[in-house]
Design a protein around this motif. Structure first.
Motif, PDB file in Angstrom:
ATOM      1  N   GLY A 324      44.988  55.403  38.844  1.00  0.00           N
ATOM      2  CA  GLY A 324      46.126  55.984  38.140  1.00  0.00           C
ATOM      3  C   GLY A 324      47.141  54.922  37.769  1.00  0.00           C
ATOM      4  O   GLY A 324      47.708  54.920  36.670  1.00  0.00           O
ATOM      5  N   GLN A 325      47.379  53.981  38.700  1.00  0.00           N
ATOM      6  CA  GLN A 325      48.302  52.889  38.410  1.00  0.00           C
ATOM      7  C   GLN A 325      47.739  51.961  37.332  1.00  0.00           C
ATOM      8  O   GLN A 325      48.472  51.472  36.470  1.00  0.00           O
ATOM      9  CB  GLN A 325      48.602  52.110  39.691  1.00  0.00           C
ATOM     10  N   ALA A 447      54.696  38.323  37.101  1.00  0.00           N
ATOM     11  CA  ALA A 447      55.186  39.490  37.837  1.00  0.00           C
ATOM     12  C   ALA A 447      54.593  40.801  37.351  1.00  0.00           C
ATOM     13  O   ALA A 447      54.333  41.712  38.150  1.00  0.00           O
ATOM     14  CB  ALA A 447      56.719  39.545  37.761  1.00  0.00           C
ATOM     15  N   PHE A 448      54.361  40.926  36.042  1.00  0.00           N
ATOM     16  CA  PHE A 448      53.834  42.177  35.495  1.00  0.00           C
ATOM     17  C   PHE A 448      52.299  42.232  35.502  1.00  0.00           C
ATOM     18  O   PHE A 448      51.733  43.252  35.124  1.00  0.00           O
ATOM     19  CB  PHE A 448      54.335  42.388  34.065  1.00  0.00           C
ATOM     20  N   ASP A 449      51.656  41.135  35.885  1.00  0.00           N
ATOM     21  CA  ASP A 449      50.187  41.129  35.895  1.00  0.00           C
ATOM     22  C   ASP A 449      49.658  42.063  36.982  1.00  0.00           C
ATOM     23  O   ASP A 449      50.180  42.068  38.112  1.00  0.00           O
ATOM     24  CB  ASP A 449      49.653  39.717  36.167  1.00  0.00           C
ATOM     25  N   LEU A 465      54.795  46.724  39.637  1.00  0.00           N
ATOM     26  CA  LEU A 465      55.476  46.290  38.424  1.00  0.00           C
ATOM     27  C   LEU A 465      54.611  46.471  37.191  1.00  0.00           C
ATOM     28  O   LEU A 465      55.109  46.772  36.104  1.00  0.00           O
ATOM     29  CB  LEU A 465      55.900  44.824  38.553  1.00  0.00           C
ATOM     30  N   SER A 466      53.292  46.276  37.335  1.00  0.00           N
ATOM     31  CA  SER A 466      52.415  46.467  36.187  1.00  0.00           C
ATOM     32  C   SER A 466      52.427  47.920  35.731  1.00  0.00           C
ATOM     33  O   SER A 466      52.355  48.222  34.534  1.00  0.00           O
ATOM     34  CB  SER A 466      50.990  46.017  36.524  1.00  0.00           C
ATOM     35  N   PHE A 471      54.056  51.997  31.824  1.00  0.00           N
ATOM     36  CA  PHE A 471      54.771  53.248  31.577  1.00  0.00           C
ATOM     37  C   PHE A 471      55.816  53.066  30.472  1.00  0.00           C
ATOM     38  O   PHE A 471      55.937  53.895  29.564  1.00  0.00           O
ATOM     39  CB  PHE A 471      55.426  53.737  32.867  1.00  0.00           C
ATOM     40  N   ALA A 472      56.582  51.973  30.544  1.00  0.00           N
ATOM     41  CA  ALA A 472      57.625  51.728  29.541  1.00  0.00           C
ATOM     42  C   ALA A 472      57.018  51.546  28.154  1.00  0.00           C
ATOM     43  O   ALA A 472      57.507  52.113  27.171  1.00  0.00           O
ATOM     44  CB  ALA A 472      58.456  50.501  29.923  1.00  0.00           C
ATOM     45  N   LYS A 473      55.928  50.767  28.065  1.00  0.00           N
ATOM     46  CA  LYS A 473      55.298  50.534  26.770  1.00  0.00           C
ATOM     47  C   LYS A 473      54.710  51.818  26.210  1.00  0.00           C
ATOM     48  O   LYS A 473      54.834  52.110  25.018  1.00  0.00           O
ATOM     49  CB  LYS A 473      54.218  49.462  26.893  1.00  0.00           C
TER      50      LYS A 473
END
Length: 640
Positions: A324-325, A447-449, A465-466, A471-473
Motif C-alpha cells: 500500500g505504501q 530522503a524520498f527514495d 517519506l516516499s 500521495f502529494a504528487k
C-alpha cells in the motif's frame, strides 16, 4: 650707443640665419612678452598665417593658445631654468584645432638687449586623434566588459593576470587589484591549481590544446575557498611577439542545480513507475495467499496449525501494508478525494498526533486564513501527517518542538523555475517542522527514495517519506524537504487549492483583472543568501522594485559589504548559512555596528522559532516560498 646697435644687429643676423636654416620647421621666435619676431614657412603651413600677418603680433593671442598650466607659471619656469616643454592647443587661421608638442628655450642676448624665446612646435594632432580614438574604444570595451554577464580574464604566456572584469570580481569575490599580476591558478582548486603552468608550457612547446579554442566545464575557486562549476572558453592572440590568452567564464552553479532537480524528478518518476507496478503485481499475489489462508482456516481444527496459519495471515497483512505504501509512492493507490477543509482536518487530528509524540515534544498547530480547502483524500492526508510526525519524533530523541502550519500560498513563476515539476497557482501548504537532528546533503537527496532509511535495522521500512511524496504528487501537488544538519527538518506538502467561493472568488477575479502596482523604493538593501538561485531571484525582484542592492553569499562577506557601504537601510538575510555564522548571529553583529538598520529574516523552515531561536525581538520574518508582492509589502512596512 653704437656698441648696443652693433650687438642688436649681430643678434638679428644670427636669428635671420637660424630661421633661414630651419625655415621648413615650425619655429617661432618671440620675446618674453610674446611678440613674434620671426615666423618660418613651416609655421605658415601649420597655422595658415603668413609671415607678414604674424610678425609683431602676440603669439598666444594670434594662435588662441590653451596652456596646460597658467602662462605666468610657464614664464617663471623659463626665466629660472631657461627651458620649458609641454603640450598646448593652438587655433588655425580657419578655426580648426591644432595639437602641438612645444619646447621653449630662453636665450639671453649679449649686451643690454632683452632675452628671446625660440619656440619649436611639432604637430601631434593626428597622434592625439589616434589616442582619443583608442581611449574611446577602450572605454567602450570596458563598458561592455563591465556589463556582459560572463566573466572575462586575460593572462599572459606565463599565466599572470593582466585584466579582470567586473563580472569576474563578482563571481570570484576578488577585486581586480587583488589578482592582477598574480598567477591565474589562484582561481583554481587542486589538482588544476598545481598543474596549470604545465598546461601552458606544454601548449607553448608542443601546440597540444587542452582547452584553448573551445569551451570546457572545469572547477573554479572563489576567495572564500568555495568551489563551483564553470564553463571556460579560451581564445589566443599575439601582440608584439607575445601571446595573450582571454578566458570567458560562465557560472554553472544554478544550471547544475536545476539539472539536478530535473534528474531527481525524473528518477523519482521512474522509481515510482517501477515500484508502483511491482506493488500492484505483488498485491495480487498477496490477495491469492490471504484468500487461500482464509479458506484453509475454516477447515483446520488443530490449534497448533491454526497458530501457524494466523502468523502467516499476519505476515500477509504486513505485506499488504508495505505494498500500500509502495502504491502510494508510485501514485497508484486508490484515492477518494473530496472537498476538505485542511485546517479543520489537521486541527481535529492533532490530539492523536500529540499522543504519538509523547510528553517531551511540544506540538503546535497554526492555521492561517479560512480559505484552506482542497480536493484531497482526508484519510490518506492523515496517514501522511502521521508518518511525518513519527519521523519527527525519531529525530528528536531528547525532545523538542514540532509545528504544523497550514496556509494558502501562491507559487509564482520564480518558484516554478527552481523546481521544474511544479506548476504555478494557488496551493494549500502544510508545513511540518521539527527541531531535531536534521539531515546532511547526501541524506536529503535520498530522503524520498523508497526503502531508504537512516534508522537501525528493524526500526523502519524507509517508505514513510516516499509515501508522503507519492500521495502529494497523486493529489495534484508536490512535496518538498528542507533540512540542515543540527538545525531540524521541514517537510512541506503543497495541495492544489480549491477555487474560492462567491464573494472571495469575485474579489480574486477582480484582483486578477485589475492588478495593483507593488510598492517599491530606492533604499539600499543588503541581501544575504547562500543559494545562488534564490539570491539571484531575490536581487532581481528587489531591483525591479527600484531598490539598490548589495549582495553576499554568507555572513562574513556581508559584514565586509556593510563596512564598504555606510548607507544600507535594511538587511535581508537567510537564517541557516554556511561559514560558521547564522543569519540571526549576523543580525546581532549588524545591530552592534549599525543600530538603525532594519532586519528582515527568511528561511525554508515553517516558523521563526526553528532550532530554538526566537526571532521576534530581532526582526521581521518572511517564510519561503514568498511572492514578490509579499516581499514588497513587508519591506515598505519595515522601511516606512
Amino acid at each position: 650707443m653704437p656698441g648696443r646697435t652693433q650687438t642688436g644687429t649681430s643678434t638679428d643676423s644670427q636669428l635671420d640665419a637660424l630661421t633661414m636654416l630651419l625655415d621648413d620647421a615650425n619655429l617661432i621666435v618671440h620675446g618674453t612678452d610674446g611678440i613674434v619676431r620671426r615666423w618660418t614657412t613651416g609655421c605658415e603651413r601649420l597655422y595658415g598665417w603668413s609671415k607678414d600677418e604674424a610678425l609683431g603680433k602676440v603669439v598666444h593671442e594670434l594662435l588662441a593658445t590653451e596652456f596646460p598650466e597658467p602662462v605666468e607659471d610657464i614664464r617663471r619656469q623659463v626665466q629660472t631654468t631657461h627651458a620649458w616643454e609641454g603640450e598646448v592647443v593652438h587655433r588655425h587661421r580657419d578655426g580648426h584645432t591644432v595639437f602641438v608638442a612645444t619646447r621653449w628655450v630662453l636665450i639671453n642676448t649679449s649686451g643690454d638687449g632683452p632675452p628671446i624665446i625660440i619656440q619649436t612646435n611639432n604637430d601631434v594632432t593626428e597622434m592625439k586623434r589616434v589616442q582619443n580614438h583608442l581611449a574611446e574604444r577602450e572605454a567602450h570595451l570596458r563598458s561592455i566588459l563591465d556589463t556582459v554577464p560572463e566573466s572575462m580574464i586575460v593572462i599572459d604566456e606565463f599565466g599572470k593576470i593582466s585584466s579582470f572584469s567586473a563580472a569576474a570580481e563578482r563571481l570570484f569575490g576578488y577585486a581586480s587589484e587583488e589578482v592582477c599580476g598574480h598567477n591565474v591558478s589562484m582561481l583554481m582548486p587542486n589538482p588544476d591549481r598545481e598543474a596549470h603552468d604545465s598546461y601552458i608550457s606544454r601548449y607553448l612547446t608542443t601546440g597540444e590544446r587542452r582547452i584553448i579554442g573551445y569551451g570546457r566545464v572545469v572547477q573554479g575557486q572563489r576567495k572564500d575557498r568555495s568551489v563551483f562549476p564553470m564553463e571556460l572558453a579560451v581564445g589566443e592572440a599575439q601582440t608584439n611577439g607575445k601571446r595573450i590568452f582571454t578566458g570567458f567564464v560562465r557560472d554553472l552553479t544554478s544550471r547544475h542545480k536545476i539539472e539536478e532537480e530535473l534528474r531527481q524528478a525524473q528518477k523519482m518518476e521512474a522509481i515510482g513507475q517501477l515500484t508502483g507496478g511491482l506493488a500492484h503485481d505483488f498485491n495480487n499475489l498477496l490477495t491469492v495467499i490471504s484468500g487461500n489462508l482464509e479458506m484453509i482456516e475454516d477447515r483446520l481444527k488443530d490449534a497448533g496449525l491454526l497458530e501457524l496459519l494466523h502468523e502467516a495471515q499476519g505476515a500477509a497483512e504486513d505485506g499488504a501494508k508495505l505494498t500500500g505504501q509502495l502504491l502510494a509512492f508510485g501514485r497508484r493507490q486508490p484515492l477518494h478525494p473530496k472537498l476538505v477543509d485542511v485546517g479543520s482536518l489537521v486541527s481535529g487530528f492533532s490530539e492523536l498526533l500529540r499522543r504519538t509524540l509523547g510528553e517531551t515534544i511540544q506540538l503546535r498547530t497554526t492555521v492561517t486564513g479560512a480559505a484552506n480547502e482542497a480536493n484531497v483524500d482526508g484519510s490518506q492526508l492523515q496517514n501522511a501527517l502521521l508518518n511525518l510526525t513519527l519521523n519527527a519524533r525519531d529525530a528528536m530523541p531528547r525532545g523538542g518542538k514540532l509545528t504544523i502550519e497550514i496556509s494558502r500560498v501562491r507559487l509564482d513563476v520564480d518558484y516554478a523555475q527552481m523546481y521544474p515539476d511544479v506548476r504555478t497557482g494557488e496551493y494549500v501548504l502544510i508545513a511540518v517542522t521539527d527541531t531535531g537532528e536534521g539531515m546532511t546533503a547526501d541524506v536529503r537527496e535520498k530522503a524520498f527514495d523508497p526503502f531508504f532509511t537512516t534508522k537501525g535495522a528493524g526500526a523502519g521500512t524507509g517508505l514513510g517519506l516516499s509515501m508522503v511524496y507519492g500521495f502529494a504528487k497523486q493529489s495534484g501537488g508536490h512535496a518538498q524537504l528542507y533540512s540542515e544538519l543540527g538545525q531540524g527538518t521541514s517537510v512541506r506538502i503543497f495541495l492544489a487549492a480549491a477555487p474560492r467561493h462567491d464573494g472571495a472568488d469575485q474579489l480574486a477575479s477582480e484582483a486578477e483583472t485589475k492588478p495593483t502596482s507593488m510598492p517599491g523604493g530606492t533604499e539600499k538593501i543588503l541581501v544575504v543568501e547562500d543559494d545562488p538561485r534564490v539570491r539571484r531571484i531575490a536581487v532581481s525582484r528587489l531591483t525591479q522594485l527600484g531598490y539598490e542592492i548589495v549582495e553576499a553569499p554568507n555572513a562574513a562577506e556581508a559584514l565586509d559589504r556593510l563596512d564598504e557601504h555606510n548607507d544600507i537601510a535594511l538587511l535581508f538575510t537567510d537564517i541557516v548559512m554556511p561559514g560558521g555564522m547564522t543569519g540571526d548571529e549576523l543580525a546581532a553583529e549588524v545591530r552592534i555596528r549599525r543600530p538603525g538598520i532594519k532586519i528582515l529574516f527568511t528561511s525554508g523552515y515553517a516558523e521563526p522559532s526553528i532550532a530554538g531561536r526566537e526571532l521576534a525581538q530581532s526582526g521581521s520574518w518572511l517564510k519561503k516560498p514568498y511572492t514578490a508582492r509579499e516581499l514588497a509589502t513587508l519591506l515598505r512596512e519595515l522601511l516606512d
